[in-house]
Scaffold this active site. Structure first.
Site, PDB file in Angstrom:
ATOM      1  N   GLU A  93       0.842  -1.204   0.000  1.00  0.00           N
ATOM      2  CA  GLU A  93       0.000   0.000   0.000  1.00  0.00           C
ATOM      3  C   GLU A  93       0.876   1.253   0.000  1.00  0.00           C
ATOM      4  O   GLU A  93       1.998   1.230   0.518  1.00  0.00           O
ATOM      5  CB  GLU A  93      -0.869   0.033   1.265  1.00  0.00           C
ATOM      6  CG  GLU A  93      -2.296  -0.417   1.065  1.00  0.00           C
ATOM      7  CD  GLU A  93      -3.148   0.584   0.299  1.00  0.00           C
ATOM      8  OE1 GLU A  93      -2.612   1.335  -0.534  1.00  0.00           O
ATOM      9  OE2 GLU A  93      -4.367   0.597   0.523  1.00  0.00           O
ATOM     10  N   ASP A  94       0.343   2.324  -0.550  1.00  0.00           N
ATOM     11  CA  ASP A  94       1.031   3.613  -0.439  1.00  0.00           C
ATOM     12  C   ASP A  94       0.723   4.249   0.912  1.00  0.00           C
ATOM     13  O   ASP A  94       1.606   4.770   1.584  1.00  0.00           O
ATOM     14  CB  ASP A  94       0.650   4.545  -1.593  1.00  0.00           C
ATOM     15  CG  ASP A  94      -0.860   4.648  -1.771  1.00  0.00           C
ATOM     16  OD1 ASP A  94      -1.550   3.622  -1.660  1.00  0.00           O
ATOM     17  OD2 ASP A  94      -1.365   5.753  -2.017  1.00  0.00           O
ATOM     18  N   ASP A  97      -5.044   4.816   5.854  1.00  0.00           N
ATOM     19  CA  ASP A  97      -5.694   5.969   6.474  1.00  0.00           C
ATOM     20  C   ASP A  97      -6.756   5.444   7.458  1.00  0.00           C
ATOM     21  O   ASP A  97      -6.424   5.052   8.571  1.00  0.00           O
ATOM     22  CB  ASP A  97      -6.289   6.815   5.334  1.00  0.00           C
ATOM     23  CG  ASP A  97      -6.799   8.165   5.780  1.00  0.00           C
ATOM     24  OD1 ASP A  97      -6.668   8.504   6.954  1.00  0.00           O
ATOM     25  OD2 ASP A  97      -7.366   8.889   4.953  1.00  0.00           O
ATOM     26  N   THR A  98      -8.016   5.358   7.054  1.00  0.00           N
ATOM     27  CA  THR A  98      -9.041   4.808   7.954  1.00  0.00           C
ATOM     28  C   THR A  98      -8.847   3.302   8.162  1.00  0.00           C
ATOM     29  O   THR A  98      -9.303   2.750   9.154  1.00  0.00           O
ATOM     30  CB  THR A  98     -10.461   5.018   7.381  1.00  0.00           C
ATOM     31  OG1 THR A  98     -10.589   4.264   6.171  1.00  0.00           O
ATOM     32  CG2 THR A  98     -10.735   6.487   7.109  1.00  0.00           C
ATOM     33  N   GLY A  99      -8.217   2.646   7.185  1.00  0.00           N
ATOM     34  CA  GLY A  99      -8.032   1.194   7.263  1.00  0.00           C
ATOM     35  C   GLY A  99      -9.141   0.417   6.568  1.00  0.00           C
ATOM     36  O   GLY A  99      -9.044  -0.802   6.444  1.00  0.00           O
ATOM     37  N   THR A 101     -10.092   0.216   3.373  1.00  0.00           N
ATOM     38  CA  THR A 101      -9.700  -0.450   2.122  1.00  0.00           C
ATOM     39  C   THR A 101      -8.907  -1.718   2.427  1.00  0.00           C
ATOM     40  O   THR A 101      -9.212  -2.807   1.922  1.00  0.00           O
ATOM     41  CB  THR A 101      -8.834   0.499   1.258  1.00  0.00           C
ATOM     42  OG1 THR A 101      -9.524   1.739   1.110  1.00  0.00           O
ATOM     43  CG2 THR A 101      -8.527  -0.091  -0.094  1.00  0.00           C
ATOM     44  N   LEU A 102      -7.899  -1.570   3.276  1.00  0.00           N
ATOM     45  CA  LEU A 102      -7.018  -2.690   3.584  1.00  0.00           C
ATOM     46  C   LEU A 102      -7.757  -3.784   4.338  1.00  0.00           C
ATOM     47  O   LEU A 102      -7.593  -4.974   4.045  1.00  0.00           O
ATOM     48  CB  LEU A 102      -5.843  -2.162   4.415  1.00  0.00           C
ATOM     49  CG  LEU A 102      -4.623  -3.043   4.525  1.00  0.00           C
ATOM     50  CD1 LEU A 102      -4.141  -3.498   3.158  1.00  0.00           C
ATOM     51  CD2 LEU A 102      -3.515  -2.278   5.237  1.00  0.00           C
ATOM     52  N   PHE A 146      -2.948  16.057   4.359  1.00  0.00           N
ATOM     53  CA  PHE A 146      -3.215  15.426   3.071  1.00  0.00           C
ATOM     54  C   PHE A 146      -1.907  15.310   2.309  1.00  0.00           C
ATOM     55  O   PHE A 146      -1.262  16.319   2.034  1.00  0.00           O
ATOM     56  CB  PHE A 146      -4.266  16.193   2.275  1.00  0.00           C
ATOM     57  CG  PHE A 146      -5.011  15.263   1.367  1.00  0.00           C
ATOM     58  CD1 PHE A 146      -6.215  14.703   1.769  1.00  0.00           C
ATOM     59  CD2 PHE A 146      -4.471  14.883   0.149  1.00  0.00           C
ATOM     60  CE1 PHE A 146      -6.862  13.778   0.960  1.00  0.00           C
ATOM     61  CE2 PHE A 146      -5.112  13.967  -0.667  1.00  0.00           C
ATOM     62  CZ  PHE A 146      -6.322  13.423  -0.260  1.00  0.00           C
ATOM     63  N   ARG A 159       0.405  12.956  -8.696  1.00  0.00           N
ATOM     64  CA  ARG A 159       1.002  11.622  -8.535  1.00  0.00           C
ATOM     65  C   ARG A 159       2.446  11.597  -9.047  1.00  0.00           C
ATOM     66  O   ARG A 159       3.254  10.797  -8.606  1.00  0.00           O
ATOM     67  CB  ARG A 159       0.203  10.574  -9.325  1.00  0.00           C
ATOM     68  CG  ARG A 159      -1.152  10.232  -8.752  1.00  0.00           C
ATOM     69  CD  ARG A 159      -1.667   8.947  -9.407  1.00  0.00           C
ATOM     70  NE  ARG A 159      -3.110   8.840  -9.342  1.00  0.00           N
ATOM     71  CZ  ARG A 159      -3.779   8.280  -8.330  1.00  0.00           C
ATOM     72  NH1 ARG A 159      -3.133   7.797  -7.307  1.00  0.00           N
ATOM     73  NH2 ARG A 159      -5.097   8.213  -8.344  1.00  0.00           N
TER      74      ARG A 159
END
Ligand code: PRP
Length: 179
Positions: A93-94, A97-99, A101-102, A146, A159
């Site tokens: 992962e890059d 954050d909230t977790g 997705t992972l 951010f 990016r």
């Protein structure tokens, strides 16, 4: 825009992570799975720093909600094609954050019975965590700012930047208000 991590700092961190991973996967051929789009720059550098037999595949997930806030509902835009049963899988992962997705992805991978399942993230933002996730290889911990660059975007911008920067609030606001 404020510089957080220079190209040299990133390079050193990638080498450090690769050395840890190489030590843990001796004699194995891990499957590196990158979460698109953000991880592709990091994964490309990590893979070359690892310099050992491995395979690579990618998935594209989308956690959608209002604006930049993750709703916790994750959609699979492009699923994993490589079979993972019995494989040593390293999710790359890059940023975590909230977790959401992972966490979603790890659950779906675990159901497919890999031999081992670990996570490597370049950036970790623990102050934003909603769902607990175990991170085995962590690059930098960042505060609640951010971040952009080195593959990470703000509304698909930035990016391409080779280093990692924090966007100032005014820059986020101006982008949000543009058409
Ligand atoms: C980013 C990042 C992670 C995810 C982390 O991806 O690459 O995959 O958000 O957020 P979470 O911990 O709150 O779930 P994003 O959805 O922005 O897509 P992108 O990688 O294509 O930019």
């Amino acid at each position: 825009m404020r510089l957080l991590f220079s190209t040299e700092e990133i390079r050193e961190k990638v080498e450090d992570l690769a050395s840890q991973i190489r030590g843990d996967y001796q004699g194995k051929k891990p499957l590196l799975v990158g979460l698109l789009k953000g991880s592709f720059v990091f994964l490309a550098d990590l893979m070359r720093a690892l310099d050992q037999p491995l395979e690579v595949d990618f998935v594209r997930l989308s956690s959608y909600g209002h604006g930049t806030e993750s709703s916790g509902r994750v959609r699979v835009l492009h699923g994993l094609k490589t079979p993972v049963r019995g494989r040593d899988v390293l999710v790359v992962e890059d940023i975590v954050d909230t977790g959401h997705t992972l966490s979603y992805f790890l659950e779906s991978l675990a159901r497919r019975r890999p031999a081992s399942l670990r996570v490597c993230t370049l950036l970790d933002k623990p102050c934003r965590r909603c769902v607990p996730v175990t991170i085995h290889y962590r690059g930098f911990t960042v505060e609640d700012v951010f971040v952009v660059g080195y593959g990470i975007d703000w509304a698909e911008e930035f990016r391409y930047l080779p280093a990692i920067y924090a966007l100032e609030k005014a820059e986020c606001a101006s982008k949000t208000s543009s058409p």
